[in-house]
Motif scaffolding. Sequence first.
Motif, PDB file in Angstrom:
ATOM      1  N   ASN A  66     -31.709  16.641 -11.247  1.00  0.00           N
ATOM      2  CA  ASN A  66     -31.589  16.031  -9.917  1.00  0.00           C
ATOM      3  C   ASN A  66     -30.098  16.002  -9.554  1.00  0.00           C
ATOM      4  O   ASN A  66     -29.439  14.972  -9.602  1.00  0.00           O
ATOM      5  CB  ASN A  66     -32.191  14.625  -9.923  1.00  0.00           C
ATOM      6  CG  ASN A  66     -32.431  14.085  -8.539  1.00  0.00           C
ATOM      7  OD1 ASN A  66     -31.783  14.493  -7.579  1.00  0.00           O
ATOM      8  ND2 ASN A  66     -33.349  13.139  -8.438  1.00  0.00           N
ATOM      9  N   LYS A 102     -28.313  16.437  -6.775  1.00  0.00           N
ATOM     10  CA  LYS A 102     -27.819  15.718  -5.597  1.00  0.00           C
ATOM     11  C   LYS A 102     -27.578  14.243  -5.930  1.00  0.00           C
ATOM     12  O   LYS A 102     -26.550  13.673  -5.578  1.00  0.00           O
ATOM     13  CB  LYS A 102     -28.831  15.857  -4.458  1.00  0.00           C
ATOM     14  CG  LYS A 102     -28.333  15.383  -3.124  1.00  0.00           C
ATOM     15  CD  LYS A 102     -29.339  15.720  -2.024  1.00  0.00           C
ATOM     16  CE  LYS A 102     -28.805  15.301  -0.676  1.00  0.00           C
ATOM     17  NZ  LYS A 102     -29.762  15.595   0.401  1.00  0.00           N
ATOM     18  N   LYS A 144     -24.606  13.833  -8.352  1.00  0.00           N
ATOM     19  CA  LYS A 144     -23.322  13.860  -7.651  1.00  0.00           C
ATOM     20  C   LYS A 144     -23.017  12.497  -7.034  1.00  0.00           C
ATOM     21  O   LYS A 144     -21.886  12.011  -7.108  1.00  0.00           O
ATOM     22  CB  LYS A 144     -23.337  14.939  -6.573  1.00  0.00           C
ATOM     23  CG  LYS A 144     -22.031  15.060  -5.842  1.00  0.00           C
ATOM     24  CD  LYS A 144     -22.071  16.183  -4.802  1.00  0.00           C
ATOM     25  CE  LYS A 144     -20.747  16.205  -4.053  1.00  0.00           C
ATOM     26  NZ  LYS A 144     -20.741  17.216  -3.010  1.00  0.00           N
ATOM     27  N   PHE A 145     -24.018  11.861  -6.439  1.00  0.00           N
ATOM     28  CA  PHE A 145     -23.819  10.545  -5.843  1.00  0.00           C
ATOM     29  C   PHE A 145     -23.374   9.536  -6.895  1.00  0.00           C
ATOM     30  O   PHE A 145     -22.399   8.817  -6.713  1.00  0.00           O
ATOM     31  CB  PHE A 145     -25.107  10.062  -5.154  1.00  0.00           C
ATOM     32  CG  PHE A 145     -25.041   8.607  -4.790  1.00  0.00           C
ATOM     33  CD1 PHE A 145     -24.276   8.187  -3.721  1.00  0.00           C
ATOM     34  CD2 PHE A 145     -25.711   7.666  -5.544  1.00  0.00           C
ATOM     35  CE1 PHE A 145     -24.184   6.837  -3.403  1.00  0.00           C
ATOM     36  CE2 PHE A 145     -25.633   6.322  -5.232  1.00  0.00           C
ATOM     37  CZ  PHE A 145     -24.866   5.905  -4.155  1.00  0.00           C
ATOM     38  N   ASP A 173     -34.661   9.732  -5.436  1.00  0.00           N
ATOM     39  CA  ASP A 173     -33.942  10.456  -4.406  1.00  0.00           C
ATOM     40  C   ASP A 173     -32.654   9.723  -4.042  1.00  0.00           C
ATOM     41  O   ASP A 173     -32.371   8.640  -4.552  1.00  0.00           O
ATOM     42  CB  ASP A 173     -34.819  10.683  -3.175  1.00  0.00           C
ATOM     43  CG  ASP A 173     -35.312   9.389  -2.541  1.00  0.00           C
ATOM     44  OD1 ASP A 173     -34.841   8.298  -2.906  1.00  0.00           O
ATOM     45  OD2 ASP A 173     -36.176   9.481  -1.645  1.00  0.00           O
ATOM     46  N   VAL A 174     -31.881  10.338  -3.165  1.00  0.00           N
ATOM     47  CA  VAL A 174     -30.595   9.756  -2.783  1.00  0.00           C
ATOM     48  C   VAL A 174     -30.793   8.392  -2.129  1.00  0.00           C
ATOM     49  O   VAL A 174     -30.021   7.465  -2.374  1.00  0.00           O
ATOM     50  CB  VAL A 174     -29.816  10.709  -1.855  1.00  0.00           C
ATOM     51  CG1 VAL A 174     -28.558  10.055  -1.316  1.00  0.00           C
ATOM     52  CG2 VAL A 174     -29.465  11.990  -2.601  1.00  0.00           C
ATOM     53  N   SER A 184     -28.130   8.569   6.260  1.00  0.00           N
ATOM     54  CA  SER A 184     -29.145   9.376   5.581  1.00  0.00           C
ATOM     55  C   SER A 184     -30.529   9.138   6.171  1.00  0.00           C
ATOM     56  O   SER A 184     -31.410   9.979   6.012  1.00  0.00           O
ATOM     57  CB  SER A 184     -29.144   9.084   4.078  1.00  0.00           C
ATOM     58  OG  SER A 184     -29.608   7.775   3.807  1.00  0.00           O
TER      59      SER A 184
END
Length: 151
Positions: free
Chosen positions: A34, A36, A39-40, A93-94, A149
């Motif tokens: 995962n 993305k 990175k967060f 998820d983000v 977002s």
Amino acid sequence: MDDICIFLVHAIELEREAARRYEELAESMRADGNLKVEKFFRTMAIFSRKHLALAMERGGFQQLPILSREEYWWPDGVSPEQFTWIGVDGFIDVAYALDLALDGEMRGHAFYQEVFSNTHDPEVKRMALEFADEEAEHVAELQKWINGSAA
């Protein structure tokens, strides 16, 4: 909390714990592919490490005590920015990651605000307000990310 050294030990531990948790989450996300969300969390860990460096710099002129786990003055028995792993896996998820980060930053802000409101020491009061203001900025930034977002 009326001792600047005790306050700084708490601030250092709070930021150290936040960075550690974000790094652990980033590794978990990487292992599960995962990227993305990884990175967060890496970005959040960098922010926490910067805040840790600032707290250590502020305390650098002091001989800071070493506290046992039981001696920390945490509202729920754990560092305020430490969050639970319940519901955290490689498939988050983000948006969920942002919610986790926001919750931790809000608890960090509340901790510093509580110290500010309850201390009698002017130096602790000044520094607690400074840290609370920084956490409020983090909360506001995360809320912007969340609102952006969601659009």
